[in-house]
Design an enzyme around this catalytic site. Structure first.
Site, mmCIF file in Angstrom:
data_model
loop_
_atom_site.group_PDB
_atom_site.id
_atom_site.type_symbol
_atom_site.label_atom_id
_atom_site.label_comp_id
_atom_site.label_asym_id
_atom_site.label_seq_id
_atom_site.Cartn_x
_atom_site.Cartn_y
_atom_site.Cartn_z
ATOM 1 N N GLU A 328 -6.635 12.194 7.111
ATOM 2 C CA GLU A 328 -7.485 11.658 8.217
ATOM 3 C C GLU A 328 -6.445 11.330 9.198
ATOM 4 O O GLU A 328 -6.158 10.213 9.809
ATOM 5 C CB GLU A 328 -7.985 10.160 7.891
ATOM 6 C CG GLU A 328 -9.073 10.211 6.931
ATOM 7 C CD GLU A 328 -9.471 9.102 6.238
ATOM 8 O OE1 GLU A 328 -10.359 8.733 5.707
ATOM 9 O OE2 GLU A 328 -8.772 8.283 6.275
ATOM 10 N N PRO A 329 -5.672 12.379 9.953
ATOM 11 C CA PRO A 329 -4.803 11.978 10.964
ATOM 12 C C PRO A 329 -5.539 11.639 12.393
ATOM 13 O O PRO A 329 -6.394 12.299 12.712
ATOM 14 C CB PRO A 329 -4.152 13.477 11.208
ATOM 15 C CG PRO A 329 -5.226 14.420 10.570
ATOM 16 C CD PRO A 329 -5.751 13.809 9.778
ATOM 17 N N GLY A 330 -4.907 10.642 12.856
ATOM 18 C CA GLY A 330 -5.356 10.226 14.385
ATOM 19 C C GLY A 330 -4.245 10.602 15.440
ATOM 20 O O GLY A 330 -4.233 11.301 16.166
ATOM 21 N N ARG A 331 -3.129 9.450 15.043
ATOM 22 C CA ARG A 331 -2.047 9.650 16.154
ATOM 23 C C ARG A 331 -1.411 11.181 16.073
ATOM 24 O O ARG A 331 -1.124 11.519 17.358
ATOM 25 C CB ARG A 331 -0.784 8.610 15.425
ATOM 26 C CG ARG A 331 0.115 8.481 16.537
ATOM 27 C CD ARG A 331 1.446 7.680 15.740
ATOM 28 N NE ARG A 331 0.900 6.622 14.965
ATOM 29 C CZ ARG A 331 0.669 5.617 15.284
ATOM 30 N NH1 ARG A 331 1.442 5.357 16.693
ATOM 31 N NH2 ARG A 331 0.414 4.705 14.532
ATOM 32 N N CYS A 399 0.975 -11.795 33.293
ATOM 33 C CA CYS A 399 1.850 -12.915 33.042
ATOM 34 C C CYS A 399 2.223 -13.257 31.705
ATOM 35 O O CYS A 399 1.901 -14.131 31.250
ATOM 36 C CB CYS A 399 0.767 -14.276 33.692
ATOM 37 S SG CYS A 399 0.322 -13.773 35.296
ATOM 38 N N TYR A 429 -3.882 5.161 20.510
ATOM 39 C CA TYR A 429 -3.876 3.468 20.250
ATOM 40 C C TYR A 429 -3.372 2.766 21.565
ATOM 41 O O TYR A 429 -2.668 1.590 21.630
ATOM 42 C CB TYR A 429 -2.770 3.020 18.985
ATOM 43 C CG TYR A 429 -3.313 3.596 17.691
ATOM 44 C CD1 TYR A 429 -4.331 3.106 17.302
ATOM 45 C CD2 TYR A 429 -2.521 4.384 17.124
ATOM 46 C CE1 TYR A 429 -5.010 3.768 15.957
ATOM 47 C CE2 TYR A 429 -3.025 5.153 15.819
ATOM 48 C CZ TYR A 429 -4.164 4.654 15.372
ATOM 49 O OH TYR A 429 -4.711 5.163 14.320
HETATM 50 C C1 LIG Z 1 -5.763 4.002 11.109
HETATM 51 C C2 LIG Z 1 -6.213 4.989 9.822
HETATM 52 C C3 LIG Z 1 -6.230 6.380 9.848
HETATM 53 C C4 LIG Z 1 -5.446 6.881 11.070
HETATM 54 O O1 LIG Z 1 -4.213 6.624 11.050
HETATM 55 P P1 LIG Z 1 -2.911 7.473 12.155
HETATM 56 O O2 LIG Z 1 -1.937 6.665 11.793
HETATM 57 O O3 LIG Z 1 -3.748 7.390 13.582
HETATM 58 O O4 LIG Z 1 -2.953 8.786 11.640
HETATM 59 C C5 LIG Z 1 -6.707 7.191 8.718
HETATM 60 N N1 LIG Z 1 -7.341 6.668 7.870
HETATM 61 C C6 LIG Z 1 -7.501 5.260 7.635
HETATM 62 C C7 LIG Z 1 -8.152 4.688 6.740
HETATM 63 C C8 LIG Z 1 -6.969 4.288 8.681
HETATM 64 O O5 LIG Z 1 -6.948 3.029 8.648
#
Ligand SMILES: *Cc1c(COP(=O)(O)O)cnc(C)c1O
Length: 471
Positions: A328-331, A399, A429
Site C-alpha cells: 500500500e504505497p502512498g508517499r 502566528c 501528506y
Molecule cells: C499510512 C499507511 C499507508 C501508506 O503509507 P506511506 O508511508 O504513504 O506509504 C499504507 N497502509 C497503511 C495501513 C497506512 O496506515
C-alpha cells in the site's frame, strides 16, 4: 502573536510548533551543499522539472510564473504524468503482488481516475475517502478499508458496496463486523492486522508496528492467534490473510523483511495448528522518498526484490506455500509528483545568523516540518540569479514560531519580496494534512498534464469558511 521566549516557556518540549532551535551564528547542516540552481535534482523533483533559459522553473511543461498569475499563490502543483509514471513503476516492480495506492497520502477524483487507469487498487480509511473514490467511478471491488475505529456506518457501507478487503484491527471490530455481516447476509474478505514488533527508524509517530501503539493484534503476546480463532470460529467472514504496516518514510528494506518473516511465521503456525492456509500477506506502505540531498531511498525494484526474497526464504524454511503479497504505497507514489508554489512577502536578514524569507503559506498547507521536523528542498522559481548563495530559513505567515517551510536552504543572496519559491516533494501528506489554521483558506491543487494546467481542487475562500460558521 507570541514572542519566542514566551513560546519556549509555555510549550512542552516537542509540542507541535515548538520554536526552532535558536543558536548563535546559524550554520548550514553538514548535508546541505550549496545547490547548483541551474539543475533540479531528479532524486527530489519530478522528472519534468526544469529551469528554462530565462531561469524560470517549469513543471510538466508549465512555467511557474504563468501558473502563479493564473491560479495565485500559494498553490499545490500536481504533475499528473509523474503520478501516473510512478503508479506504473510500482505496478511493474510488484508485478506478482497487488498494489493499493494509499489514499490518505493525497486524494482527489483525478488521482482516483489515474489509479484506476494504472490498474492499481485503492486503500481507503474513512467514508470520506470511499465517497471520493465512488464519485470518480472507482469500483469497490478494488478497494481495501482500513481503520482502527471504523464506524458501524463505514462497516455497513463496506459490506453493502462489496469492498474487496476489510482490515480488522481489534476484537471489538471482529464482534461488530461479524454481527453486521450476519445481519446483511454478506461474507466479507478480511485481513487481520498484526503488530510484528518492528520499530521503524522513522519518527516515532510514524512507527506503527512496535508493541506500545494503537494498531493491530500483537504477535508477541499471541493475541493474533486468538483473533484468528475468533474469526474462524464464526465462519461468517472469509479470512484471506494478514496485514502488517511497519511505519512511514522508511528508507531501508530491513524493517519490511523482518515484518514479512514474522508474518509468514504466524501464517505457518496457523496452518500447522488449524489446518487453515492464509493465502494473502499485505505488508502495507511506508516506503520512504528523498526530500533533500541527504536522503537515499531504495527503488521500488530493490524493495520488491528484498521483500520477495525474504518471504520466499522464510516460507521455504517453514515449509509453507508463499503467500500472495500486497502493498500500500502512498508517499512513494505521490510524493515527488507534487510541489508547492509560494510567493515571498518579506525578507529579513538577521546579521550573523541567517536570512528569514517569509512566504504566503506555511504550516497550514504543510505541517510536516512542525510535526515531524521534516526537511524539504526549495528553489527560486521566477528568475535567474547570479548572486552568491546565502543560508535562508523559509518560514510561513502563521502566528507561531514553529511555522517553518524549509528549515535550511541555500538561496540567492538577492532574494526579494515578490519572488516565487518552489518547494519540492510536497505531493504526500501536505494537502491531506492541511488545515485552516489562522482561518487560512486552503490553496488549490493545480493538475498539470502535457503542459496543460487546470484546477483539480479549487482554492478555498473565506466565504467557504464562513459558510461553516452557523452559530
Ligand atoms: C499510512 C499507511 C499507508 C501508506 O503509507 P506511506 O508511508 O504513504 O506509504 C499504507 N497502509 C497503511 C495501513 C497506512 O496506515
Amino acid at each position: 502573536m507570541t514572542t519566542q521566549s514566551e513560546l519556549t516557556t509555555l510549550r512542552p518540549a516537542g509540542a507541535v510548533g515548538s520554536p526552532p532551535q535558536a543558536g548563535p551564528a546559524a550554520q548550514a547542516p553538514a548535508w546541505l551543499s550549496p545547490p547548483d540552481h541551474s539543475s533540479l535534482s531528479p532524486t527530489v523533483w519530478p522528472p519534468s522539472a526544469v529551469r528554462d533559459h530565462a531561469g524560470i522553473v517549469r513543471i510538466g511543461g508549465a512555467d511557474v510564473v504563468t501558473l502563479a498569475d493564473r491560479f495565485g499563490t500559494p498553490a499545490y502543483l500536481f504533475d499528473e504524468d509523474a503520478f501516473r509514471a510512478q503508479c506504473e513503476v510500482f505496478r511493474e516492480a510488484f508485478h506478482d503482488a497487488d498494489v493499493y495506492y494509499a489514499a490518505k497520502a493525497f486524494l482527489c477524483k483525478a488521482v482516483v481516475r489515474h489509479v484506476a487507469e494504472s490498474g492499481l487498487f485503492l486503500d481507503v480509511c474513512t467514508e470520506g475517502e470511499v465517497q471520493v473514490a465512488l464519485a470518480a467511478g472507482f469500483s469497490p471491488s478494488r478497494m481495501l478499508l482500513h481503520g482502527n475505529n471504523k464506524s458501524d456506518r463505514e462497516l455497513e457501507l463496506a459490506l453493502s458496496l462489496g469492498i474487496r478487503r476489510i482490515v480488522i484491527d481489534s476484537f471489538d471490530e471482529i464482534e461488530r463486523l461479524t454481527g453486521l455481516a450476519r445481519r446483511l447476509g454478506k461474507r466479507p474478505g478480511v485481513l487481520l492486522r498484526v503488530t510484528v514488533g518492528v520499530r521503524s527508524d522513522a519518527h516515532d509517530h510514524n512507527a506503527t508496528a512496535h508493541e506500545d501503539q494503537k494498531f493491530g493484534f500483537s504477535v508477541h503476546t499471541g493475541e493474533i492467534h486468538d483473533a484468528v480463532r475468533r474469526v474462524l470460529a464464526d465462519d461468517v467472514m472469509d479470512l484471506c490473510g494478514l496485514h502488517s504496516h511497519v511505519g512511514s518514510q522508511i528508507l531501508e528494506t530491513s524493517g519490511f523483511e523482518i515484518a514479512a518473516r514474522r508474518a509468514v511465521g504466524v501464517m505457518a503456525q496457523v496452518s500447522a495448528e488449524r489446518g487453515r492456509v492464509l493465502a494473502e500477506l499485505n505488508l502495507g506502505g511506508g516506503f520512504g522518498i528523498a526530500y533533500t540531498g541527504k536522503d537515499h531511498a531504495c527503488s521500488a525494484a530493490e524493495l520488491a526484490r528484498a521483500i520477495r526474497t525474504a518471504v520466499l526464504h522464510e516460507s521455504g524454511r517453514l515449509g509453507v506455500t508463499p503467500p500472495r503479497l500486497a502493498f500500500e504505497p502512498g508517499r512513494a507514489i505521490v510524493g515527488h509528483a507534487g510541489c508547492t508554489l509560494y510567493r515571498v512577502g518579506t525578507v529579513k536578514p538577521r546579521p550573523g545568523l541567517r536570512t528569514y524569507a517569509a512566504v504566503d503559506g506555511g504550516m497550514s498547507d504543510n505541517v510536516r516540518p512542525a510535526l515531524f521536523g521534516a526537511d524539504y528542498s526549495v528553489t527560486l522559481g521566477n528568475r535567474m540569479s547570479t548572486a552568491d548563495q546565502t543560508l535562508v530559513r523559509v518560514v510561513g505567515r502563521h502566528c507561531d514560531a514553529g511555522d517553518i517551510v524549509v528549515r535550511d536552504a541555500y538561496l540567492p543572496g538577492d532574494l526579494r519580496a515578490g519572488d516565487l519559491l518552489v518547494v519540492a516533494a510536497t505531493g504526500a501528506y501536505c494537502r491531506s494534512l492541511s488545515s485552516n489554521f489562522n482561518h487560512t483558506p486552503r490553496p488549490p491543487v493545480v493538475g498539470i498534464a502535457n503542459g496543460i494546467s487546470r484546477e483539480l481542487i479549487r482554492r478555498e475562500t473565506v466565504a467557504d469558511l464562513l459558510a461553516l460558521d452557523v452559530g
